[in-house]
Scaffold this motif. Structure first.
Motif, mmCIF file in Angstrom:
data_model
loop_
_atom_site.group_PDB
_atom_site.id
_atom_site.type_symbol
_atom_site.label_atom_id
_atom_site.label_comp_id
_atom_site.label_asym_id
_atom_site.label_seq_id
_atom_site.Cartn_x
_atom_site.Cartn_y
_atom_site.Cartn_z
ATOM 1 N N MET A 30 -32.345 -2.889 27.437
ATOM 2 C CA MET A 30 -31.240 -3.662 27.945
ATOM 3 C C MET A 30 -31.148 -3.522 29.468
ATOM 4 O O MET A 30 -30.825 -4.487 30.147
ATOM 5 C CB MET A 30 -29.946 -3.200 27.291
ATOM 6 C CG MET A 30 -28.779 -4.078 27.637
ATOM 7 S SD MET A 30 -27.480 -3.927 26.449
ATOM 8 C CE MET A 30 -26.174 -3.356 27.463
ATOM 9 N N ARG A 39 -33.595 -5.872 31.032
ATOM 10 C CA ARG A 39 -33.111 -7.263 31.037
ATOM 11 C C ARG A 39 -32.128 -7.491 32.177
ATOM 12 O O ARG A 39 -32.141 -8.537 32.824
ATOM 13 C CB ARG A 39 -32.445 -7.593 29.714
ATOM 14 C CG ARG A 39 -33.378 -7.683 28.554
ATOM 15 C CD ARG A 39 -32.581 -7.962 27.287
ATOM 16 N NE ARG A 39 -33.326 -7.644 26.104
ATOM 17 C CZ ARG A 39 -33.963 -8.538 25.369
ATOM 18 N NH1 ARG A 39 -33.925 -9.801 25.698
ATOM 19 N NH2 ARG A 39 -34.619 -8.170 24.306
ATOM 20 N N ARG A 87 -30.809 -8.711 11.803
ATOM 21 C CA ARG A 87 -32.096 -8.963 11.159
ATOM 22 C C ARG A 87 -32.503 -7.778 10.294
ATOM 23 O O ARG A 87 -32.993 -7.944 9.183
ATOM 24 C CB ARG A 87 -33.160 -9.236 12.213
ATOM 25 C CG ARG A 87 -34.480 -9.683 11.603
ATOM 26 C CD ARG A 87 -35.485 -9.960 12.653
ATOM 27 N NE ARG A 87 -35.782 -8.703 13.330
ATOM 28 C CZ ARG A 87 -36.567 -8.595 14.378
ATOM 29 N NH1 ARG A 87 -37.109 -9.666 14.888
ATOM 30 N NH2 ARG A 87 -36.797 -7.440 14.946
ATOM 31 N N ALA A 90 -26.827 -9.883 23.074
ATOM 32 C CA ALA A 90 -27.180 -10.838 22.023
ATOM 33 C C ALA A 90 -28.444 -10.401 21.295
ATOM 34 O O ALA A 90 -28.528 -10.507 20.070
ATOM 35 C CB ALA A 90 -27.373 -12.233 22.618
ATOM 36 N N ALA A 91 -29.427 -9.880 22.017
ATOM 37 C CA ALA A 91 -30.659 -9.422 21.385
ATOM 38 C C ALA A 91 -30.390 -8.201 20.514
ATOM 39 O O ALA A 91 -30.955 -8.075 19.423
ATOM 40 C CB ALA A 91 -31.703 -9.079 22.446
ATOM 41 N N HIS A 92 -29.499 -7.323 20.967
ATOM 42 C CA HIS A 92 -29.159 -6.148 20.175
ATOM 43 C C HIS A 92 -28.461 -6.560 18.879
ATOM 44 O O HIS A 92 -28.762 -6.045 17.817
ATOM 45 C CB HIS A 92 -28.254 -5.216 20.979
ATOM 46 C CG HIS A 92 -27.772 -4.036 20.213
ATOM 47 N ND1 HIS A 92 -28.623 -3.024 19.839
ATOM 48 C CD2 HIS A 92 -26.553 -3.710 19.740
ATOM 49 C CE1 HIS A 92 -27.932 -2.121 19.170
ATOM 50 N NE2 HIS A 92 -26.673 -2.524 19.105
ATOM 51 N N TYR A 99 -28.678 -9.500 17.362
ATOM 52 C CA TYR A 99 -29.627 -10.211 16.518
ATOM 53 C C TYR A 99 -30.553 -9.227 15.811
ATOM 54 O O TYR A 99 -30.827 -9.353 14.624
ATOM 55 C CB TYR A 99 -30.447 -11.198 17.351
ATOM 56 C CG TYR A 99 -31.581 -11.826 16.585
ATOM 57 C CD1 TYR A 99 -31.327 -12.799 15.626
ATOM 58 C CD2 TYR A 99 -32.892 -11.439 16.802
ATOM 59 C CE1 TYR A 99 -32.357 -13.374 14.909
ATOM 60 C CE2 TYR A 99 -33.928 -12.002 16.095
ATOM 61 C CZ TYR A 99 -33.655 -12.972 15.144
ATOM 62 O OH TYR A 99 -34.679 -13.528 14.432
ATOM 63 N N ARG A 100 -31.030 -8.237 16.539
ATOM 64 C CA ARG A 100 -31.938 -7.253 15.956
ATOM 65 C C ARG A 100 -31.222 -6.454 14.862
ATOM 66 O O ARG A 100 -31.772 -6.194 13.813
ATOM 67 C CB ARG A 100 -32.451 -6.322 17.061
ATOM 68 C CG ARG A 100 -33.497 -5.360 16.611
ATOM 69 C CD ARG A 100 -34.129 -4.573 17.762
ATOM 70 N NE ARG A 100 -33.148 -4.029 18.689
ATOM 71 C CZ ARG A 100 -33.105 -4.311 19.979
ATOM 72 N NH1 ARG A 100 -33.978 -5.136 20.497
ATOM 73 N NH2 ARG A 100 -32.198 -3.772 20.754
ATOM 74 N N ASN A 108 -27.625 -11.319 27.542
ATOM 75 C CA ASN A 108 -28.887 -11.447 26.813
ATOM 76 C C ASN A 108 -29.207 -10.160 26.063
ATOM 77 O O ASN A 108 -29.648 -10.199 24.916
ATOM 78 C CB ASN A 108 -30.007 -11.796 27.790
ATOM 79 C CG ASN A 108 -31.277 -12.181 27.089
ATOM 80 O OD1 ASN A 108 -31.391 -12.116 25.874
ATOM 81 N ND2 ASN A 108 -32.249 -12.584 27.877
ATOM 82 N N GLY A 109 -28.991 -9.026 26.691
ATOM 83 C CA GLY A 109 -29.242 -7.748 26.043
ATOM 84 C C GLY A 109 -28.323 -7.520 24.855
ATOM 85 O O GLY A 109 -28.751 -7.033 23.802
#
Length: 83
Positions: free
Chosen positions: A1, A4, A78, A70-72, A74-75, A67-68
């Motif tokens: 993060m 990013r 998932r 949101a990626a966290h 999403y991961r 972005n960091g």
């Protein structure tokens, strides 16, 4: 993060500087933009590329942070689905 955020800050600053440099090629638009920014914020006597680089830097930090996050998220979602 953190990566990013740093990448976003650098890209935002470079993009802001390039846009400011291009806008300086049009003197009437440049002076109108600086007058408007000066009226809104009270910041005067600054070159437009430096100002847009600072704005791009701040927006790059915020973009990298979002972005960091949101990626966290999403991961995490998932991996929850895969279990």
């Amino acid at each position: 993060m953190i990566l990013r955020i740093l990448v976003g800050a650098v890209i935002g600053a470079v993009f802001g500087y390039i846009v400011g440099w291009i806008v300086e090629m049009f003197p009437d638009f440049n002076s109108a933009l600086l007058s408007g920014i000066s009226a809104l914020t009270g910041i005067g006597g600054v070159r437009l590329p430096a100002l847009l680089a600072a704005i791009g830097f701040i927006l790059g930090i915020l973009g990298g942070l979002l972005n960091g996050l949101a990626a966290h998220r999403y991961r995490r979602d998932r991996y929850r689905i895969l279990r």
